[in-house]
Design a protein around this motif. Sequence first.
Motif, PDB file in Angstrom:
ATOM      1  N   SER A 130       0.826  -1.203   0.000  1.00 22.26           N
ATOM      2  CA  SER A 130       0.000   0.000   0.000  1.00 22.26           C
ATOM      3  C   SER A 130       0.864   1.259   0.000  1.00 22.26           C
ATOM      4  N   LYS A 131       1.932   1.250   0.788  1.00 23.25           N
ATOM      5  CA  LYS A 131       2.811   2.423   0.857  1.00 23.25           C
ATOM      6  C   LYS A 131       3.577   2.618  -0.451  1.00 23.25           C
ATOM      7  N   ILE A 132       4.015   1.519  -1.053  1.00 25.49           N
ATOM      8  CA  ILE A 132       4.700   1.631  -2.343  1.00 25.49           C
ATOM      9  C   ILE A 132       3.748   2.211  -3.384  1.00 25.49           C
ATOM     10  N   ALA A 133       2.497   1.760  -3.345  1.00 23.11           N
ATOM     11  CA  ALA A 133       1.499   2.277  -4.292  1.00 23.11           C
ATOM     12  C   ALA A 133       1.299   3.780  -4.105  1.00 23.11           C
ATOM     13  N   SER A 134       1.357   4.240  -2.843  1.00 25.07           N
ATOM     14  CA  SER A 134       1.178   5.675  -2.588  1.00 25.07           C
ATOM     15  C   SER A 134       2.367   6.489  -3.083  1.00 25.07           C
ATOM     16  N   LEU A 135       3.574   5.885  -3.028  1.00 23.47           N
ATOM     17  CA  LEU A 135       4.760   6.586  -3.531  1.00 23.47           C
ATOM     18  C   LEU A 135       4.812   6.534  -5.050  1.00 23.47           C
ATOM     19  N   GLY A 136       4.465   5.364  -5.612  1.00 22.96           N
ATOM     20  CA  GLY A 136       4.572   5.166  -7.047  1.00 22.96           C
ATOM     21  C   GLY A 136       5.976   4.791  -7.454  1.00 22.96           C
ATOM     22  N   PHE A 137       6.101   3.942  -8.468  1.00 19.24           N
ATOM     23  CA  PHE A 137       7.419   3.555  -8.976  1.00 19.24           C
ATOM     24  C   PHE A 137       7.997   4.679  -9.829  1.00 19.24           C
ATOM     25  N   PRO A 138       9.339   4.813  -9.883  1.00 19.61           N
ATOM     26  CA  PRO A 138      10.318   3.993  -9.161  1.00 19.61           C
ATOM     27  C   PRO A 138      10.398   4.353  -7.680  1.00 19.61           C
ATOM     28  N   VAL A 139      10.894   3.396  -6.876  1.00 20.06           N
ATOM     29  CA  VAL A 139      11.207   3.648  -5.472  1.00 20.06           C
ATOM     30  C   VAL A 139      12.644   3.199  -5.229  1.00 20.06           C
ATOM     31  N   VAL A 140      13.174   3.588  -4.083  1.00 17.13           N
ATOM     32  CA  VAL A 140      14.557   3.229  -3.721  1.00 17.13           C
ATOM     33  C   VAL A 140      14.512   2.273  -2.538  1.00 17.13           C
ATOM     34  N   LEU A 141      15.197   1.144  -2.673  1.00 11.40           N
ATOM     35  CA  LEU A 141      15.341   0.158  -1.596  1.00 11.40           C
ATOM     36  C   LEU A 141      16.763   0.269  -1.067  1.00 11.40           C
ATOM     37  N   LYS A 142      16.900   0.401   0.267  1.00 15.24           N
ATOM     38  CA  LYS A 142      18.230   0.565   0.858  1.00 15.24           C
ATOM     39  C   LYS A 142      18.439  -0.409   2.003  1.00 15.24           C
ATOM     40  N   SER A 143      19.659  -0.953   2.095  1.00 18.15           N
ATOM     41  CA  SER A 143      20.064  -1.673   3.295  1.00 18.15           C
ATOM     42  C   SER A 143      20.172  -0.673   4.432  1.00 18.15           C
ATOM     43  N   ARG A 144      19.677  -1.047   5.605  1.00 20.17           N
ATOM     44  CA  ARG A 144      19.716  -0.127   6.738  1.00 20.17           C
ATOM     45  C   ARG A 144      21.108  -0.004   7.338  1.00 20.17           C
ATOM     46  N   ARG A 145      21.943  -1.018   7.169  1.00 17.62           N
ATOM     47  CA  ARG A 145      23.307  -0.974   7.693  1.00 17.62           C
ATOM     48  C   ARG A 145      24.301  -1.369   6.609  1.00 17.62           C
ATOM     49  N   HIS A 146      25.507  -0.808   6.725  1.00 13.37           N
ATOM     50  CA  HIS A 146      26.694  -1.258   5.987  1.00 13.37           C
ATOM     51  C   HIS A 146      26.641  -1.040   4.479  1.00 13.37           C
ATOM     52  N   GLY A 147      25.780  -0.155   4.011  1.00  9.57           N
ATOM     53  CA  GLY A 147      25.783   0.146   2.589  1.00  9.57           C
ATOM     54  C   GLY A 147      26.712   1.312   2.293  1.00  9.57           C
ATOM     55  N   TYR A 148      27.515   1.208   1.241  1.00  9.14           N
ATOM     56  CA  TYR A 148      28.390   2.311   0.835  1.00  9.14           C
ATOM     57  C   TYR A 148      28.781   2.117  -0.619  1.00  9.14           C
TER      58      TYR A 148
END
Length: 384
Positions: A130-148
């Motif tokens: 439901s939340k993705i639908a409200s944002l609409g594509f594209p969306v960004v998916l991120k790791s919460r830790r250790h991403g760089y």
Amino acid sequence: MKRVGVIGGGQLAWMMADAANKLGVELVVQTPSQDDPAVSIAQETVFAPVDDAIATEILAKKCDIITFENEFVDLQALSLLANQQVCFRPSLTALAPLLDKYHQRCYLKDLGLPVPDFFALDQDLDRVESKIASLGFPVVLKSRRHGYDGQGTFIIADKETWQQKLNLIHNQTANQSLYLIEEFVPFTQELAIIAARSVDGEIVNYPVVETQQQQQVCRRVIAPAAITTQQGAKIAAIAHTLLHNLQAVGIFGIELFLTIDGQVLVNEIAPRTHNSGHFSLDACQTSQFEQHLRAVCGLPLGDPSMKADAAVMVNLLGYENSQIDYKNKLQQLTAIPQTHVHWYGKTELRPGRKLGHVTVLLEHQHRDTAIAIAQNIESIWYPS
């Protein structure tokens, strides 16, 4: 003479060497490999993973202050050392809201700072859909830790890509709570500011810069950014609010988006020296590395202003798995007028790995000129 322990032995710690010598500071490094760049410049080295709190306890006995080259640390384990009067700068309290990207977003929002819309990826798939639908594509998916350097960040273009990624997450971890989702921001520029706060609460800002990314990895930095006075003032105010509320000590890198309608949104915070500030080594009165050591050692902060009208910094990324001799390419780069080449001396070369950077000082502030120089550097560095 102060001894500063640095958790992490990569190029960020390596680039502290000249500043440490200038300030009469000895560096002791905790890092897992004897091949890491900072081993060659450290007074002593503790060979251990950066999240090994037992090793950090050994490090603490060798130095007066402990600081961080990266944020891949075990905060809970380190808190036991803080209770033993080990001096961490920035403090663990300042780091706590920042290391998890979801918690970081929540903290920034609570401060009233502008951020993209976001939410945690949890087990309630109906709510997530439901939340993705409200944002609409594209969306960004991120790791919460250790991403760089682009690792752990994924642009999800459509529903089919989302389902594929969700299946992959389930196969790899079965734990969706390791990720967050945020709106995709159609920005006109990606910006960054390096800011430092002293033990006494003084805050200084470096010029706002434009960062240019490819596949979420920084390729170029143009200093200063071509933005309005009002936008610059807003970004400086964001940095001041953040560092003041964190009661931080040291350098922080703040990444931002400039939107199509001229608004500024905070993207991410790095509680350490940052790639977007490498230009300061050659282009500023006080580099970000000297500024960080000044801050954590309780010394007066230096002048962050630029020595040149403008500068462009280009990262030299690895482009193949080999022990290729880069000497000829480096010589060609050095021949460019007003050029400063920094080679990190890494022994493992692989595609996308940051092996060095080049900064060119410019007599005039002109974005097109900076981009043309960056393209020339890249044409020399990368195979056609």
